[in-house]
Design an enzyme around this catalytic site. Structure first.
Site, PDB file in Angstrom:
ATOM      1  CG  ASP A 123     -52.465 -14.387  46.853  1.00 39.25           C
ATOM      2  OD1 ASP A 123     -53.280 -13.487  47.115  1.00 39.25           O
ATOM      3  OD2 ASP A 123     -51.341 -14.460  47.377  1.00 39.25           O
ATOM      4  CG  ASP A 141     -52.860  -9.010  47.092  1.00 43.14           C
ATOM      5  OD1 ASP A 141     -52.988  -8.686  48.285  1.00 43.14           O
ATOM      6  OD2 ASP A 141     -52.610 -10.169  46.718  1.00 43.14           O
TER       7      ASP A 141
END
Length: 166
Positions: A123, A141
């Protein structure tokens, strides 16, 4: 308003193109983040967005981080198969449904690739309000957010009644 034509299936040109593009952009952005962003260092981009690379061993918001790699790989694979089955059985929604389903599958596969290779998901996008962190995420995401949003809009948005019908 729902398009009453069936969406193109998972193996259609549109479906495969959106899945492939989602995976390609996601994996390329994560490779760049891994190569260029120092781990855990915040680099402000906008007043609400920063670059901040972390490794997420769980799923959304590090939920289920204690499960370990293989259970999350299996869970992601099962959910992806369920989405593919729902997609293949869908009989309305047209091209937008195809895009929605394909974004979900592409996003899931993008994160699944990370989990299988690294044991965690990379991330690097930090959404915040001043000093309060909202969450850190990646482009997979984002696809996993926009795909369902598209499906909610096309399937649950109130249908307009045609003039002269009740």
């Amino acid at each position: 308003m729902t398009d009453l034509t069936p969406p193109s299936g998972p193996l259609s040109r549109l479906g495969l193109s959106v899945i492939a593009a989602t995976i390609l952009v996601d994996q390329a952005s994560k490779a760049i983040a891994e190569a260029m962003l120092p781990f855990g260092v915040t680099i402000d981009v906008l007043p609400f967005l920063a670059l901040h690379r972390v490794h997420n061993p769980g799923i959304a918001f590090s939920f289920l981080a204690g499960f370990g790699g293989w259970p999350l790989i299996v869970l992601t694979a099962v959910i992806t198969v369920v989405v593919l089955i729902l997609w293949a059985q869908s009989n309305e929604g047209g091209r937008w449904a195809t895009v929605g389903y394909a974004l979900i599958v592409g996003g899931a596969l993008g994160n699944l690739i990370d989990r299988a290779i690294h044991g965690y998901v990379i991330d690097f996008l930090l959404l915040h309000t001043g000093t309060m962190t909202l969450f850190v995420f990646n482009l997979a995401d984002t696809a996993l957010t926009f795909g369902p949003a598209i499906l909610v809009i096309i399937y649950l948005w109130p249908r307009r009644q045609s003039a002269g019908t009740s």
